[in-house]
Design a protein around this motif. Structure first.
Motif, PDB file in Angstrom:
ATOM      1  N   GLU A  71      36.964  36.746  48.916  1.00 46.42           N
ATOM      2  CA  GLU A  71      36.180  37.260  47.786  1.00 46.42           C
ATOM      3  C   GLU A  71      34.801  37.711  48.219  1.00 46.42           C
ATOM      4  O   GLU A  71      34.307  38.757  47.777  1.00 46.42           O
ATOM      5  CB  GLU A  71      36.080  36.182  46.701  1.00 46.42           C
ATOM      6  CG  GLU A  71      37.398  35.891  46.006  1.00 46.42           C
ATOM      7  CD  GLU A  71      37.319  34.727  45.037  1.00 46.42           C
ATOM      8  OE1 GLU A  71      38.270  34.523  44.263  1.00 46.42           O
ATOM      9  OE2 GLU A  71      36.292  34.010  45.051  1.00 46.42           O
ATOM     10  N   LEU A  72      34.176  36.947  49.098  1.00 43.94           N
ATOM     11  CA  LEU A  72      32.854  37.339  49.592  1.00 43.94           C
ATOM     12  C   LEU A  72      32.934  38.621  50.410  1.00 43.94           C
ATOM     13  O   LEU A  72      32.091  39.511  50.277  1.00 43.94           O
ATOM     14  CB  LEU A  72      32.258  36.208  50.437  1.00 43.94           C
ATOM     15  CG  LEU A  72      31.946  34.892  49.723  1.00 43.94           C
ATOM     16  CD1 LEU A  72      31.412  33.869  50.709  1.00 43.94           C
ATOM     17  CD2 LEU A  72      30.961  35.105  48.588  1.00 43.94           C
ATOM     18  N   LYS A  73      33.947  38.711  51.247  1.00 46.22           N
ATOM     19  CA  LYS A  73      34.117  39.901  52.083  1.00 46.22           C
ATOM     20  C   LYS A  73      34.361  41.151  51.237  1.00 46.22           C
ATOM     21  O   LYS A  73      33.806  42.218  51.510  1.00 46.22           O
ATOM     22  CB  LYS A  73      35.276  39.682  53.053  1.00 46.22           C
ATOM     23  CG  LYS A  73      35.539  40.870  53.966  1.00 46.22           C
ATOM     24  CD  LYS A  73      36.734  40.598  54.873  1.00 46.22           C
ATOM     25  CE  LYS A  73      37.049  41.817  55.737  1.00 46.22           C
ATOM     26  NZ  LYS A  73      38.243  41.566  56.610  1.00 46.22           N
ATOM     27  N   ALA A 114      27.366  34.410  31.161  1.00 48.76           N
ATOM     28  CA  ALA A 114      27.396  35.572  30.268  1.00 48.76           C
ATOM     29  C   ALA A 114      27.490  36.864  31.062  1.00 48.76           C
ATOM     30  O   ALA A 114      28.204  37.803  30.687  1.00 48.76           O
ATOM     31  CB  ALA A 114      26.152  35.588  29.382  1.00 48.76           C
ATOM     32  N   LEU A 115      26.779  36.928  32.196  1.00 49.93           N
ATOM     33  CA  LEU A 115      26.828  38.109  33.052  1.00 49.93           C
ATOM     34  C   LEU A 115      28.218  38.304  33.628  1.00 49.93           C
ATOM     35  O   LEU A 115      28.741  39.422  33.671  1.00 49.93           O
ATOM     36  CB  LEU A 115      25.806  37.965  34.189  1.00 49.93           C
ATOM     37  CG  LEU A 115      25.770  39.074  35.248  1.00 49.93           C
ATOM     38  CD1 LEU A 115      25.340  40.390  34.614  1.00 49.93           C
ATOM     39  CD2 LEU A 115      24.844  38.687  36.388  1.00 49.93           C
ATOM     40  N   VAL A 116      28.843  37.194  34.039  1.00 51.84           N
ATOM     41  CA  VAL A 116      30.169  37.263  34.635  1.00 51.84           C
ATOM     42  C   VAL A 116      31.199  37.740  33.615  1.00 51.84           C
ATOM     43  O   VAL A 116      32.094  38.532  33.920  1.00 51.84           O
ATOM     44  CB  VAL A 116      30.576  35.886  35.197  1.00 51.84           C
ATOM     45  CG1 VAL A 116      31.999  35.919  35.710  1.00 51.84           C
ATOM     46  CG2 VAL A 116      29.627  35.460  36.288  1.00 51.84           C
ATOM     47  N   SER A 117      31.083  37.270  32.370  1.00 60.32           N
ATOM     48  CA  SER A 117      32.048  37.644  31.336  1.00 60.32           C
ATOM     49  C   SER A 117      32.012  39.139  31.039  1.00 60.32           C
ATOM     50  O   SER A 117      32.998  39.715  30.579  1.00 60.32           O
ATOM     51  CB  SER A 117      31.771  36.851  30.055  1.00 60.32           C
ATOM     52  OG  SER A 117      30.484  37.161  29.539  1.00 60.32           O
ATOM     53  N   LYS A 118      30.887  39.790  31.327  1.00 60.43           N
ATOM     54  CA  LYS A 118      30.759  41.232  31.083  1.00 60.43           C
ATOM     55  C   LYS A 118      31.186  42.064  32.283  1.00 60.43           C
ATOM     56  O   LYS A 118      31.746  43.146  32.128  1.00 60.43           O
ATOM     57  CB  LYS A 118      29.310  41.569  30.720  1.00 60.43           C
ATOM     58  CG  LYS A 118      28.826  40.945  29.417  1.00 60.43           C
ATOM     59  CD  LYS A 118      27.359  41.285  29.162  1.00 60.43           C
ATOM     60  CE  LYS A 118      26.849  40.633  27.882  1.00 60.43           C
ATOM     61  NZ  LYS A 118      25.404  40.914  27.657  1.00 60.43           N
ATOM     62  N   MET A 119      30.915  41.564  33.487  1.00 54.56           N
ATOM     63  CA  MET A 119      31.137  42.381  34.684  1.00 54.56           C
ATOM     64  C   MET A 119      32.438  42.058  35.407  1.00 54.56           C
ATOM     65  O   MET A 119      32.933  42.851  36.188  1.00 54.56           O
ATOM     66  CB  MET A 119      29.953  42.220  35.645  1.00 54.56           C
ATOM     67  CG  MET A 119      28.638  42.688  35.079  1.00 54.56           C
ATOM     68  SD  MET A 119      27.289  42.630  36.272  1.00 54.56           S
ATOM     69  CE  MET A 119      27.816  43.849  37.462  1.00 54.56           C
ATOM     70  N   HIS A 120      32.980  40.863  35.194  1.00 52.51           N
ATOM     71  CA  HIS A 120      34.270  40.476  35.768  1.00 52.51           C
ATOM     72  C   HIS A 120      34.291  40.571  37.294  1.00 52.51           C
ATOM     73  O   HIS A 120      34.970  41.416  37.878  1.00 52.51           O
ATOM     74  CB  HIS A 120      35.391  41.342  35.180  1.00 52.51           C
ATOM     75  CG  HIS A 120      35.494  41.268  33.691  1.00 52.51           C
ATOM     76  ND1 HIS A 120      35.921  40.132  33.028  1.00 52.51           N
ATOM     77  CD2 HIS A 120      35.202  42.191  32.741  1.00 52.51           C
ATOM     78  CE1 HIS A 120      35.907  40.354  31.721  1.00 52.51           C
ATOM     79  NE2 HIS A 120      35.465  41.599  31.519  1.00 52.51           N
ATOM     80  N   PRO A 132      34.184  37.806  40.952  1.00 51.54           N
ATOM     81  CA  PRO A 132      34.459  36.410  41.307  1.00 51.54           C
ATOM     82  C   PRO A 132      33.224  35.520  41.182  1.00 51.54           C
ATOM     83  O   PRO A 132      32.127  35.902  41.613  1.00 51.54           O
ATOM     84  CB  PRO A 132      34.929  36.498  42.762  1.00 51.54           C
ATOM     85  CG  PRO A 132      35.404  37.889  42.924  1.00 51.54           C
ATOM     86  CD  PRO A 132      34.542  38.732  42.037  1.00 51.54           C
ATOM     87  N   LEU A 133      33.407  34.346  40.625  1.00 54.70           N
ATOM     88  CA  LEU A 133      32.296  33.409  40.457  1.00 54.70           C
ATOM     89  C   LEU A 133      31.733  32.946  41.799  1.00 54.70           C
ATOM     90  O   LEU A 133      30.571  32.550  41.879  1.00 54.70           O
ATOM     91  CB  LEU A 133      32.757  32.197  39.647  1.00 54.70           C
ATOM     92  CG  LEU A 133      33.079  32.438  38.167  1.00 54.70           C
ATOM     93  CD1 LEU A 133      33.727  31.213  37.560  1.00 54.70           C
ATOM     94  CD2 LEU A 133      31.826  32.815  37.400  1.00 54.70           C
ATOM     95  N   SER A 134      32.553  32.997  42.835  1.00 59.28           N
ATOM     96  CA  SER A 134      32.088  32.546  44.158  1.00 59.28           C
ATOM     97  C   SER A 134      30.994  33.426  44.722  1.00 59.28           C
ATOM     98  O   SER A 134      30.271  33.009  45.632  1.00 59.28           O
ATOM     99  CB  SER A 134      33.271  32.512  45.139  1.00 59.28           C
ATOM    100  OG  SER A 134      33.832  33.810  45.288  1.00 59.28           O
TER     101      SER A 134
END
Length: 276
Positions: free
Chosen positions: A20-22, A110-116, A118-120
């Motif tokens: 995911e980071l890569k 909230a930012l993650v829910s909009k941009m989709h 990975p949380l990592s």
């Protein structure tokens, strides 16, 4: 005790995080720049405070510990202010990154829910946002050392080892703590208290007695390796080459934290939004 399947599961989680980071390196870079700009968006001086704040802290510690406690005496022939700064810049990076990394996920759901994405990647770009100031502080420390006659040399190349080592360690810690702090908010208070204590329990502004049980116990703290590693690279103390065994211990601890952090993050991240 954990069986082989548990260890394999942890390795799979770590590979997932690494992938995911890569795959999102560009996004991490862009978000880190946004994080840095938004932090000082409403302030006229902006980046000035990124440098001035740690410099003011260094001045206070120099007066208190250099003149008040040590009476201006050098450390093994090294001017105290240079010895102090070479360790403090590592601590400023560590002490600001761990708390911000631990609250990185629940503060940005909230930012993650909009941009989709990975949380990592969240702890990664939060660390990178802190890293820009850190690079500036390293450059200023090299200039300070040159003023005292400690010019860059072969030992300076150790920065290409110790700096990435610190970033990897901080990401491992942030990955674990950000998952725990999202589920258990008390973790953030514990982190804040621990950082305050570690600043004085880590030999940043003082020298532990040689050949003592206290010093051996102190070395259980992997932050000691990072602090002394920075001094080795900036001053040329030779610490990293003289303590290869300690480096093996540091990487063992880092890998252990990274494996646990990846496993906890992968297992519970689908539920993070419920805890917020």
């Amino acid at each position: 005790p954990r069986d082989g399947s548990g260890c394999e599961s942890d390795m799979n989680a770590l590979r997932t995080i690494g992938g995911e980071l890569k795959d999102h390196l560009y996004l991490i870079f862009r978000l880190s720049l946004y994080e840095t700009k938004s932090q000082y968006s409403m302030q006229y001086l902006g980046w000035f405070w990124e440098i001035m704040t740690p410099l003011l802290q260094i001045g206070v510690y120099w007066v208190v510990f250099g003149f008040g406690i040590r009476g201006g005496h050098p450390v093994d022939g090294i001017p105290f202010v240079f010895w102090l700064v070479s360790g403090l810049i590592a601590w400023f990076f560590i002490g600001s990154t761990i708390p911000s990394g631990s609250r990185s996920i629940y503060g940005r759901v909230a930012l993650v829910s909009k941009m989709h994405f990975p949380l990592s990647t969240i702890p990664a770009y939060v660390i990178l946002a802190q890293f820009y100031r850190h690079l500036a502080m390293i450059a200023l420390t090299i200039v300070l050392g040159s003023a005292f006659g400690y010019f860059p040399g072969w030992h300076t190349l150790e920065l290409f080892y110790i700096v990435p080592a610190g970033v990897i360690f901080l990401y491992a810690v942030s990955l674990l703590l950000s998952a725990l702090a999202t589920m258990i908010r008390d973790v953030q208070n514990m982190v804040t208290s621990a950082i305050r204590m570690l600043m004085y329990l880590t030999p940043i502004m003082w020298i532990p007695p040689e050949h003592s049980l206290f010093k051996m116990l102190l070395m259980l703290n992997p932050l000691v390796y990072l602090i002394e590693g920075y001094r080795s690279a900036l001053i040329g103390t030779g610490y990293l080459m003289d303590h290869i065994w300690y480096g093996a211990y540091f990487w063992s601890v880092t890998l252990g934290i990274l494996l646990v952090g990846a496993a906890v993050h992968i297992r519970f991240r689908r539920y993070f939004i419920d805890y917020v």
